[in-house]
Motif scaffolding. Structure first.
Motif: not given
Lengths: 240, 87
Positions: B57-59, B63-64
């Protein structure tokens, strides 16, 4: 199974020399370039330890998928050699913004993202090597290469901090900074300028891609397990 | 094993690999930064989950977003699992 080394910009010059020496040292090599050169094809013929993967590293949004595919198809990599770069020169005042952006994308952002994604399998293995190819220009400067110098100095700063970040996981991060080498990238350097560089070198010659590749091979080795966060200069003494 | 259990199992496995001492028990309200796993350990957890689940999911997020608690972390993976498997 032998350790997998991922080399970018592998089709010619220093990248090709790194692939050759890595194969000789018994590593498996995944050579990445936009297109496969005939020299790389020749190296690959009959050698199953060398695989080629076509990729345009300037497509930053594709890098996560590319790295994921590398781990799935070839196994967790032991090392990444960030060698792909462009070296177009130009006076900054008249250099087009798109050329500046393109250079920083390929020379700095792409290596950072490749390191980010290929670092993950190394973290799980608790061992690994990241080697970024810098240049003596990062520290000496050169007329017409300010953006190139910025990208290489950026890589060196990046490597030092990353070395501190991942050392605990048994991963080393270093740079090799070659001096002027006779490769396609420096083909515009001819005549008196080239002769002057050779004359100023204590060894009276230019470093070769094989000289720089040998430094990369050292950093890949077990013997270099205590070397991290540093820059090895291979320039026939030009910056001595 | 449901997703939450898989993540918890991965968390424990990663903590061992990263040589970190997890504060037990890990509950929904456990604040990730206070769980005992350090930042490098979290990177290892994300890498391990990427290999096991086939997504990160982080990649993928535009948006962060940084989940604060274990429940928020699991919820984020649940959302992306739905996106990937439709389940």
């Amino acid at each position: 199974m032998s350790k997998l080394v991922v080399v970018t910009g592998a089709s010619r010059g220093l990248g090709l020399a790194i692939c050759q020496q890595a194969l000789q040292a018994g590593y498996r090599v995944l050579a990445i370039a936009r297109t496969e050169s005939s020299a790389l094809q020749q190296l690959q013929s009959g050698n199953t330890a060398l695989q080629f993967l076509a990729a345009d590293l300037a497509q930053l949004d594709q890098l996560a998928t590319l790295c994921s595919r590398i781990s799935k198809d070839y196994g967790r990599p032991y090392a990444l050699v960030n060698n792909a770069a462009m070296g177009n020169d130009g006076v900054l005042a008249t250099m087009h913004n798109s050329d500046i952006a393109q250079l920083l994308t390929l020379n700095l952002e792409a290596p950072i993202l490749l390191a980010k994604y290929l670092l993950r399998p190394m973290l799980l293995n608790q061992t690994g090597r990241i080697i970024n190819i810098s240049s003596i220009i990062a520290r000496t400067g050169f007329n017409g290469l300010s953006v190139y110098a910025a990208s290489k100095a950026g890589l060196e700063g990046f490597s030092k901090s990353l070395a501190r970040e991942v050392g605990k996981a048994g991963i080393t991060v270093n740079c090799v900074a070659p001096g002027y080498m006779q490769t396609d990238m420096t083909s515009s350097l001819q005549g008196e300028k080239l002769e002057s560089i050779k004359r100023r070198s204590p060894l009276g010659r230019l470093a070769t891609p094989d000289d720089a590749a040998a430094a990369v091979l050292y950093l890949l080795s077990e013997q270099a397990s205590a070397v991290t966060g540093t820059v090895i200069t291979v320039d026939a003494g030009s910056t001595a | 094993m449901d997703l939450k259990q898989r993540i918890k199992a991965c968390l424990e496995q990663t903590a061992e690999l990263a040589n970190c001492q997890l504060l037990q028990p890990v509950t929904d309200d456990t604040v990730l930064l206070q769980s005992g796993l350090d930042s490098l350990g979290f990177a290892m957890l994300v890498a391990q989950l990427d290999e096991e689940l086939g997504f990160d999911p982080f990649s993928e997020m535009e948006i962060a977003v940084y989940p604060r608690t274990f429940a928020e972390f699991v919820q984020m993976y649940q959302q992306y699992q739905q996106k990937h498997t439709g389940v």
